[in-house]
Design a protein around this motif. Structure first.
Motif, short mmCIF file in Angstrom:
data_model
loop_
_atom_site.label_atom_id
_atom_site.label_comp_id
_atom_site.label_asym_id
_atom_site.label_seq_id
_atom_site.Cartn_x
_atom_site.Cartn_y
_atom_site.Cartn_z
N MET A 93 19.98 -28.54 5.10
CA MET A 93 18.77 -27.49 5.03
C MET A 93 19.23 -26.23 5.24
SD MET A 93 15.76 -29.27 7.74
CE MET A 93 16.98 -29.73 9.26
N ARG A 94 20.14 -25.97 5.90
CA ARG A 94 20.59 -24.40 5.79
C ARG A 94 21.15 -24.12 4.35
NH1 ARG A 94 23.33 -22.37 11.37
NH2 ARG A 94 21.78 -23.65 12.75
N ARG A 95 22.06 -25.12 3.91
CA ARG A 95 22.49 -24.70 2.54
C ARG A 95 21.31 -24.62 1.39
NH1 ARG A 95 23.40 -28.40 -1.67
NH2 ARG A 95 24.74 -28.10 -3.30
N THR A 96 20.20 -25.37 1.69
CA THR A 96 19.26 -25.34 0.65
C THR A 96 18.29 -24.04 0.81
OG1 THR A 96 19.06 -27.90 0.50
CG2 THR A 96 16.96 -26.62 -0.13
N LEU A 97 17.98 -23.62 2.20
CA LEU A 97 17.29 -22.47 2.33
C LEU A 97 18.21 -21.31 1.85
CD1 LEU A 97 16.02 -23.40 5.94
CD2 LEU A 97 14.54 -22.89 3.82
N ALA A 98 19.39 -21.42 2.10
CA ALA A 98 20.32 -20.20 1.53
C ALA A 98 20.14 -20.19 -0.23
CB ALA A 98 21.79 -20.26 2.10
N ARG A 99 20.34 -21.19 -0.75
CA ARG A 99 20.40 -21.28 -2.35
C ARG A 99 18.80 -20.74 -2.68
NH1 ARG A 99 20.74 -26.74 -6.02
NH2 ARG A 99 20.36 -25.50 -8.23
N ARG A 100 17.77 -21.20 -2.15
CA ARG A 100 16.55 -20.75 -2.47
C ARG A 100 16.16 -19.52 -2.02
NH1 ARG A 100 11.92 -22.41 -0.39
NH2 ARG A 100 10.70 -22.81 -2.56
N ALA A 101 16.83 -18.94 -1.05
CA ALA A 101 16.93 -17.36 -1.00
C ALA A 101 17.63 -16.66 -1.87
CB ALA A 101 17.18 -17.20 0.54
N ARG A 102 18.54 -17.00 -2.24
CA ARG A 102 19.58 -16.36 -3.37
C ARG A 102 18.74 -16.25 -4.64
NH1 ARG A 102 23.67 -19.36 -1.09
NH2 ARG A 102 23.69 -20.91 -2.68
N ALA A 103 18.03 -17.48 -5.02
CA ALA A 103 17.17 -17.66 -6.21
C ALA A 103 15.86 -16.94 -6.15
CB ALA A 103 17.03 -19.23 -6.76
N GLY A 104 15.45 -16.22 -5.03
CA GLY A 104 14.16 -15.45 -4.89
C GLY A 104 12.92 -16.54 -4.61
N ARG A 105 13.28 -17.67 -4.25
CA ARG A 105 12.01 -18.71 -4.13
C ARG A 105 11.53 -18.64 -2.71
NH1 ARG A 105 15.21 -21.63 -7.95
NH2 ARG A 105 16.24 -22.75 -6.50
N THR A 106 12.18 -17.93 -1.79
CA THR A 106 11.74 -17.58 -0.54
C THR A 106 12.21 -16.26 0.16
OG1 THR A 106 12.04 -18.68 1.88
CG2 THR A 106 13.79 -18.94 0.41
#
Length: 429
Positions: A405-418
């Protein structure tokens, strides 16, 4: 042929993270002998009361050479409570590499929902595919869709389900197994939000009058305050496998039963308490009626203990029935029993707008692959809590689910999706 076309589906028998247990034999008094049980199994398909957990590793190949994985797995107590029979991977591998492959090869991997629905509706010789097959193959389809689109599994699921993903990790529920003291202490040190499960599956473990469980809850409060991080406010969630029903019996809204729940509430104070599977009465309709009776009795008496539906709440239709009846404060969505992984997400969504919260559960007898896939379901649907799995050692399952979950949230944040801040989210690839 495009690079996103499915060109192959392969299946390899493997192991799961725990064991298959014959629940009926255990409830009928099978004596534990070390880690195993003495006596003969009573549920069809079992050769021993406890036998090695197995899985079926599924690889889906894409035209550009990429290979993604999903794991077919079934719950620890297979064949019980209305579930599909014991899952035997060697028997089902030819089904995956035969009819399932025939159905999926040539499809566009980016069409996750259409592919998963086609799998869900498949029959072989007139029978639906075993829930474990639908579960594992759909994980691979989810992975294929994410790979093909260059996005996260969370985003694929959110698009398919029409949801707005969570912006922080969903609270993880740790399960202790029989080592309910030492593992609970590990959970306290790591600040696990929901715990400890407890595995209270016999009269001996709950106590003839429920006293052993009361003592355990009191101990949980004491040790949580001694070991937990500053500001720690755990939610206690204990699975009693119908044992409260075993020691008290119906009717469940009578004073003796309500007083016991009041004692549990007082023992857990000041922290919230959830009791999973308070009784097991033998079929879905009767189970719902018993849960409603108890829930209404608790409400009338002002006893603030939440009830969690487990027994006889297996399929999507089961989840809907329990929610519609108001039979539980929390309903477990047992991911392997729902079939396709998108069905688990749909079940969580069904709880929206009701007074029933969705616990994205499953079983200790899954794999790291299926656990990671479920972490994306939890994020995509913003479930109330998600199970740490597989295994009963706690640490490994907690690490797998929390880090995914943490990895995915960090990836989505880097991609500007959150807009999630990631200062405290550590990636674990």
């Amino acid at each position: 042929m495009t690079g996103t076309e499915i060109t192959g589906v392969h299946a390899t028998p493997g192991y799961a993270g725990f064991f298959f247990d014959d629940q009926r034999a255990i409830k009928q008094g099978a004596r534990q002998d070390g880690f195993t049980y003495e006596g003969a199994p009573v549920t069809d398909g079992f050769e021993e009361i406890r036998q090695a957990g197995e899985s079926l590793v599924v690889d889906v190949e894409l035209a550009d050479g990429r290979v993604v994985r999903g794991d077919c797995a079934a719950v620890q107590y297979s064949g019980a409570g209305g579930r599909d029979p014991l899952f035997q991977p060697a028997e089902y591998a030819p089904v995956v590499e035969g009819p399932v492959a025939d159905e999926l090869e040539g499809r566009d991997a980016t069409e996750f929902l259409a592919n998963a629905d086609a799998l869900e509706e498949m029959t072989v010789e007139g029978d639906r595919l075993h829930t474990a097959i639908r579960y594992g193959v759909s994980q691979a389809l989810l992975g294929a869709a994410a790979e093909a689109a260059g996005t996260t599994k969370t985003d694929v699921l959110a698009n398919a389900l029409g949801t707005e993903p969570a912006t922080e990790p969903v609270p993880v529920f740790g399960q202790s197994g029989d080592d309910r003291y030492a593992n609970a202490e590990k959970m306290f040190v790591k600040g696990v939000p929901v715990l400890p499960h407890g595995l209270i599956n016999s009269v001996e473990k709950i106590g003839e009058n429920g006293g052993t469980l009361l003592e355990y809850v009191e101990w949980l409060v004491e040790r949580s305050e001694e070991l937990g991080p500053e500001g720690y406010e755990p939610r206690f969630h204990i699975d009693v496998y119908g044992m409260i029903g075993e020691i008290f019996g119906a009717p469940y809204d009578r004073e003796e039963v309500i007083d016991y729940f009041r004692a549990l509430e007082e023992a857990a104070a000041p922290y919230p308490l959830q009791i999973e599977g308070p009784m097991d009465v033998g079929d879905r309709a009767d189970q719902i009626a018993a849960m409603v009776e108890l829930r209404e009795g608790l409400a009338d008496a002002g006893v603030d203990v939440d009830l969690v539906a487990d027994e006889w709440c297996n399929t999507f239709d089961d989840v809907c029935a329990f929610v519609d009846a108001g039979a539980a404060d929390v309903v477990q969505v047992k991911t392997p029993d729902l079939g396709g992984i998108h069905r688990s997400g749909q079940a969580v969504r069904y709880c929206e707008g009701t007074d029933t919260r969705a616990y994205l559960g499953g079983t200790c007898n899954e794999t790291a692959t299926s656990a990671r896939a479920c972490a994306h379901v939890a994020l995509a649907t913003d479930a109330a809590q998600v199970l740490a799995k597989p295994g009963m050692g706690f640490d490994e399952g907690f690490m797998i689910v929390e880090n995914e979950m943490r990895r995915t949230l960090a990836r989505r944040a880097r991609a500007g999706r959150t807009d999630t801040t990631t200062d405290e989210l550590t990636a674990d690839d």
